[in-house]
Scaffold this active site. Structure first.
Site, PDB file in Angstrom:
ATOM      1  N   GLY A 107      -0.812   5.739   0.944  1.00 28.96           N
ATOM      2  CA  GLY A 107      -0.935   4.377   0.426  1.00 28.96           C
ATOM      3  C   GLY A 107      -2.322   4.061  -0.121  1.00 28.96           C
ATOM      4  N   ASP A 151      -2.502  -0.796  -8.835  1.00 25.32           N
ATOM      5  CA  ASP A 151      -3.169   0.454  -8.455  1.00 25.32           C
ATOM      6  C   ASP A 151      -3.882   1.089  -9.653  1.00 25.32           C
ATOM      7  OD1 ASP A 151      -1.855  -0.139  -6.136  1.00 25.32           O
ATOM      8  OD2 ASP A 151      -0.384   1.476  -6.301  1.00 25.32           O
ATOM      9  N   SER A 204      -4.586  22.720  -8.288  1.00 23.46           N
ATOM     10  CA  SER A 204      -5.095  21.707  -7.364  1.00 23.46           C
ATOM     11  C   SER A 204      -5.359  22.342  -6.012  1.00 23.46           C
ATOM     12  CB  SER A 204      -4.056  20.597  -7.213  1.00 23.46           C
ATOM     13  OG  SER A 204      -4.325  19.867  -6.039  1.00 23.46           O
ATOM     14  N   HIS A 261       2.147  -7.280  -2.759  1.00 26.27           N
ATOM     15  CA  HIS A 261       3.453  -7.563  -3.370  1.00 26.27           C
ATOM     16  C   HIS A 261       3.390  -8.818  -4.245  1.00 26.27           C
ATOM     17  CE1 HIS A 261       5.749  -4.311  -1.468  1.00 26.27           C
ATOM     18  NE2 HIS A 261       4.896  -4.474  -0.482  1.00 26.27           N
TER      19      HIS A 261
HETATM   20  C1  GLA Z   1       2.196  -0.412  -4.205  1.00 26.25           C
HETATM   21  C2  GLA Z   1       2.440  -0.621  -5.695  1.00 26.25           C
HETATM   22  C3  GLA Z   1       1.610  -1.783  -6.231  1.00 26.25           C
HETATM   23  C4  GLA Z   1       1.789  -3.038  -5.391  1.00 26.25           C
HETATM   24  C5  GLA Z   1       1.641  -2.707  -3.906  1.00 26.25           C
HETATM   25  C6  GLA Z   1       1.983  -3.887  -3.036  1.00 26.25           C
HETATM   26  O1  GLA Z   1       0.884   0.002  -3.992  1.00 26.25           O
HETATM   27  O2  GLA Z   1       2.103   0.556  -6.407  1.00 26.25           O
HETATM   28  O3  GLA Z   1       1.955  -2.026  -7.576  1.00 26.25           O
HETATM   29  O4  GLA Z   1       3.022  -3.639  -5.653  1.00 26.25           O
HETATM   30  O5  GLA Z   1       2.458  -1.626  -3.509  1.00 26.25           O
HETATM   31  O6  GLA Z   1       1.047  -4.892  -3.206  1.00 26.25           O
END
Ligand code: GLA
Length: 380
Positions: free
Chosen positions: A123, A171, A68, A35
């Site tokens: 995640g 990401d 897919s 974050h």
């Molecule tokens: C998700 C979001 C990222 C980042 C993380 C927390 O993965 O896509 O941009 O904010 O949460 O670090």
């Protein structure tokens, strides 16, 4: 069969010829710096050895059609007319087409198949992997260069303006620009980066809780709003610009609402921890890196409040094992995965013990596996 062979074979079975192009695009874990990206701060993620693979050939008619192996419905749309239907994995490809075309690229249509061993909604950034894979396919077939950082910005726009998730840039950047054998210290203000290897004889364990919580989107937006409130209160454009010293002095004498203050404290100290973690990695101080990861988790649990019972349990179970140097939740939170930094020689034993202990505490079968830093999105 590895996924490269699988995706080629699936293509052959469907089209009766071999693909013109195969691309691979990895998922990611974040070692530390959670974050902080949308606060213009620092992150230290690594691309993992699980990835999305797409095998394709171009089409004459400006349609995109992809099957897919993880999804029942194919993705199928025309590059000249594709409304946002607000659901399903096709939106990631449509969004890439939309913002690449808005950026002035003349796109060619294509068809193909996609395989992946990144678990969805856990995640590990399976959506960023799909975005960057699609970006590379478009660039290769349409004849413009793939610039990982520029493509990451396009991917972030897809999340923000097409999907409606106001996420940061971490990401997409790590997925596009990951390096074999190294994590990336990334400054999210100017996107400059440095590759840094893990300390010798250590490896990352990914611990998928197999849980996700419904408030992950609203919770993320709430935390982001609190960070913005705090930045405005302290008179900085982003919390990245607030030093630990200034935060300490001003938070004692001035009043900000409790939630924004806690969020700000997490971000200000997390940025410091990322820089300290990078230094620990440069000097091969595995124990220091582990301690910083532990501290990051505590801050995400108590101050930022994005951890969950299952994530905390995974972290505690792994820390209880000899050979575990540190553990924390990774990614946005509200479910998904935790990671642990462990001694390579102990990794398998820790994985099976944590797995068994988590299962008996929760009745949920987790997925616990080691991972190595892998390269970013590429033609294979
Ligand atoms: C998700 C979001 C990222 C980042 C993380 C927390 O993965 O896509 O941009 O904010 O949460 O670090």
């Amino acid at each position: 069969m590895n996924l490269k062979h699988e995706v080629r074979k699936e293509f052959y079975d469907r089209y009766g010829s071999w693909p013109d192009l195969v691309v691979r695009s990895p998922g990611r874990v974040n070692l530390i710096g959670e974050h902080t990206d949308y606060n213009d701060g620092y992150v230290l993620p690594m691309a993992i050895d699980r990835a999305v693979w797409i095998a394709v050939r171009s089409r004459e008619d400006r349609r995109v059609r992809v099957h897919s192996s993880q999804q029942s419905d194919p993705c199928d749309f025309a590059l000249d007319d594709f409304p946002n239907s607000d659901s399903g994995w096709s939106e990631y490809l449509k969004g890439m087409a939309k913002f690449l075309q808005d950026a002035g690229h003349a796109l060619v249509g294509w068809e193909g198949v996609m395989c992946s061993d990144i678990p969805i909604s856990s995640g590990l950034s399976s959506s960023a992997a799909v975005e960057m894979a699609a970006g590379l396919v478009f660039s290769e077939l349409s004849g413009f260069p793939f610039d990982g950082t520029a493509m990451a910005r396009i991917g972030q726009r897809v999340e923000n303006d097409w999907i409606g998730a106001k996420t940061g840039i971490m990401d997409q950047v790590i997925c596009a620009n990951g390096r074999e054998g190294a994590a990336l210290l990334l400054d999210c203000r100017d996107l400059s980066s440095e590759s840094i290897a893990l300390p010798p004889n250590t490896i990352v364990l990914v611990m998928n809780t197999k849980t996700r919580h419904d408030h992950r989107t609203s919770g993320y937006a709430d935390r982001r709003a609190s960070c913005e409130t705090a930045a405005a209160f302290f008179g900085v454009s982003h919390l990245r610009d607030l030093s630990v010293e200034e935060f300490d002095v001003r938070s004692r004498t001035e009043s900000l609402d409790a939630r924004s203050l806690q969020c700000a404290r997490h971000v200000v100290f997390e940025n410091e921890r990322v820089l300290a973690a990078a230094e620990a990695m440069r000097s091969a101080e595995a124990a220091d890196l582990g301690r910083l990861m532990d501290a990051s988790h505590t801050s995400l649990r108590d101050d930022f409040q994005v951890s969950t019972r299952e994530l905390n349990l995974m972290v505690e179970l792994s820390r209880a094992q000899p050979g575990c140097l540190g553990a924390r939740m990774t990614g946005g939170g509200f479910g998904g995965c935790a990671i642990a930094l462990v001694q390579t020689a102990k990794a398998e034993e820790i994985a099976s013990t944590v797995s068994a202990n988590y299962q008996s505490a929760t009745q949920i079968t987790p997925d616990v596996f080691t991972t190595r830093p892998s390269c970013g999105t590429s033609v294979v």
